[in-house]
Design a protein around this motif. Structure first.
Motif, short mmCIF file in Angstrom:
data_model
loop_
_atom_site.label_atom_id
_atom_site.label_comp_id
_atom_site.label_asym_id
_atom_site.label_seq_id
_atom_site.Cartn_x
_atom_site.Cartn_y
_atom_site.Cartn_z
N VAL A 133 0.83 -1.21 0.00
CA VAL A 133 0.00 0.00 0.00
C VAL A 133 0.86 1.27 0.00
N GLY A 134 2.12 1.11 -0.35
CA GLY A 134 2.96 2.27 -0.60
C GLY A 134 3.43 3.05 0.61
N SER A 147 -0.97 11.23 8.03
CA SER A 147 -2.20 11.83 7.52
C SER A 147 -3.32 10.79 7.53
N GLY A 149 -5.06 9.71 5.05
CA GLY A 149 -4.91 8.76 3.94
C GLY A 149 -3.88 7.68 4.27
N GLN A 150 -2.81 8.13 4.90
CA GLN A 150 -1.78 7.15 5.28
C GLN A 150 -2.31 6.21 6.35
N ARG A 153 -4.33 3.53 4.90
CA ARG A 153 -3.48 2.52 4.25
C ARG A 153 -2.83 1.59 5.27
N ASP A 177 -10.19 13.59 2.26
CA ASP A 177 -10.43 14.59 1.22
C ASP A 177 -10.45 13.89 -0.15
N THR A 180 -7.01 12.34 -1.48
CA THR A 180 -6.60 11.19 -0.68
C THR A 180 -7.56 10.02 -0.91
N MET A 183 -6.51 8.05 -3.82
CA MET A 183 -5.32 7.22 -3.57
C MET A 183 -5.72 5.94 -2.85
N ASP A 187 -5.61 1.96 -4.08
CA ASP A 187 -5.03 0.85 -3.34
C ASP A 187 -6.00 -0.33 -3.29
N ARG A 190 -6.10 -1.95 -6.72
CA ARG A 190 -4.91 -2.74 -7.02
C ARG A 190 -4.93 -4.06 -6.26
P1 ADP Z 1 -2.27 12.92 2.44
O1 ADP Z 1 -2.97 11.77 3.08
O2 ADP Z 1 -1.65 13.87 3.39
O3 ADP Z 1 -3.10 13.60 1.41
P2 ADP Z 1 -0.88 10.87 1.16
O4 ADP Z 1 -0.19 10.07 2.17
O5 ADP Z 1 -2.13 10.36 0.62
O6 ADP Z 1 -1.04 12.33 1.68
O7 ADP Z 1 0.14 11.08 -0.04
C1 ADP Z 1 1.47 11.55 0.19
C2 ADP Z 1 2.30 11.29 -1.04
O8 ADP Z 1 2.43 9.89 -1.27
C3 ADP Z 1 1.67 11.89 -2.27
O9 ADP Z 1 2.64 12.70 -2.92
C4 ADP Z 1 1.27 10.72 -3.15
O10 ADP Z 1 1.60 10.97 -4.49
C5 ADP Z 1 2.06 9.56 -2.61
N1 ADP Z 1 1.21 8.38 -2.54
C6 ADP Z 1 0.02 8.30 -1.94
N2 ADP Z 1 -0.51 7.08 -2.05
C7 ADP Z 1 0.38 6.34 -2.71
C8 ADP Z 1 0.42 4.99 -3.12
N3 ADP Z 1 -0.56 4.15 -2.85
N4 ADP Z 1 1.48 4.56 -3.78
C9 ADP Z 1 2.47 5.40 -4.05
N5 ADP Z 1 2.50 6.69 -3.68
C10 ADP Z 1 1.47 7.17 -3.03
#
Ligand code: ADP
Ligand code: ADP
Length: 237
Positions: A133-134, A147, A149-150, A153, A177, A180, A183, A187, A190
């Motif tokens: 999940v990156g 964050s 989003g993180q 994940r 948001d 996010t 993203m 995941d 995928r």
């Molecule tokens: P936030 O939650 O603060 O918006 P994210 O953690 O979603 O930030 O994203 C931070 C950075 O990580 C972004 O620049 C994004 O391009 C990258 N990113 C986010 N999700 C992934 C993913 N699944 N795989 C690769 N890169 C990611």
């Protein structure tokens, strides 16, 4: 693999949350459940892993009659079904990797999980899940420094570490948001495509549901009013 046969769910206070629900969901499908607030989406999802008991009809998951499971069997059954919540449900004051590792010791109380010792193999598995999940680079960061989003994940990685056949997600992007959200949806997509894990997700953003899910189940007042491919969805639902 997931079969609803005339499923009814009435809560103890008399609220009818589901009625006459008939569905057949195959392994590897990406299904979005849509409908207004109160329609029964969350109830539908939560019946699948027995967070709620159905009150009528039959629910069969992988040839298992879900209502017949007892005690230990329920816990074993739930291990094959990942669950993702809107609120992430993480232990925020500890590291990301600990949060993933706890999935390997489901039957311990949380404090023992968090102080537990884990094998090298378990750590490797946890890191692999984070990589999928990156967020491998966040493994040793405390969850409360991430964050939203993180954090979602991390929850997804924790679920992946238990090798589920199915992931249930109850409004997983509702508190994120739009950027996010995409993203996180990527995941899910995928994981669904590469690992053939079924994803069944409640979502109230119809456009996002149409974009990512292969199949849409529309519910209104506890009844299925639409069930079909995303591209066949018309305006009226
Ligand atoms: P936030 O939650 O603060 O918006 P994210 O953690 O979603 O930030 O994203 C931070 C950075 O990580 C972004 O620049 C994004 O391009 C990258 N990113 C986010 N999700 C992934 C993913 N699944 N795989 C690769 N890169 C990611
Ligand atoms: P949705 O996820 O579509 O918003 P829910 O499945 O949460 O819908 O709720 C369906 C209906 O069941 C609503 O009328 C809701 O108020 C009711 N409901 C949900 N949970 C309970 C509960 N624990 N006890 C009684 N009624 C409930």
């Amino acid at each position: 693999m997931i079969q609803f046969i005339d499923v009814q769910k009435t809560y103890p206070n008399g609220t009818i949350a589901l009625q006459n629900v008939n569905l057949n969901i195959e392994q590897g499908e990406f299904v979005a459940v849509i409908g207004l607030s109160g329609a029964g989406k969350s109830t539908l999802i939560r019946c699948i892993n027995r967070m709620h008991d159905i009150t009528g009809g039959r629910l069969i998951v992988d040839d298992v009659e879900v209502t017949r499971l007892r005690g230990k069997q329920i816990r074993r059954f739930r291990r094959r079904i990942g669950m993702i919540f809107q609120s992430f449900n993480l232990v925020t004051r500890t590291t990301v990797i600990k949060n993933v590792l706890v999935s390997f010791v489901p039957d311990l109380p949380l404090w023992r999980k968090l102080t537990g010792l884990f094998t090298k193999e378990q750590k490797i598995k946890a890191l692999e899940a984070l990589d999928k999940v990156g967020i491998l680079d966040k493994a040793y960061v405390r969850v409360d420094q991430l964050s939203g989003g993180q954090q979602q994940r991390v929850a997804l990685a924790r679920t992946l570490a238990q090798n589920p056949d199915i992931i249930l997600a109850d409004e997983p992007i509702a508190s994120l948001d739009p950027v996010t959200s995409r993203m996180v949806m990527n995941d899910f997509k995928r994981i669904n495509q590469e690992m053939n894990i079924s994803v069944i997700m409640n979502i109230h953003h119809v456009e996002v549901a149409l974009e990512y899910a292969d199949r849409i189940i529309g519910i209104r007042k506890g009844e299925v009013v639409f069930d079909g491919e995303s591209r066949r969805v018309t305006k009226e639902i």
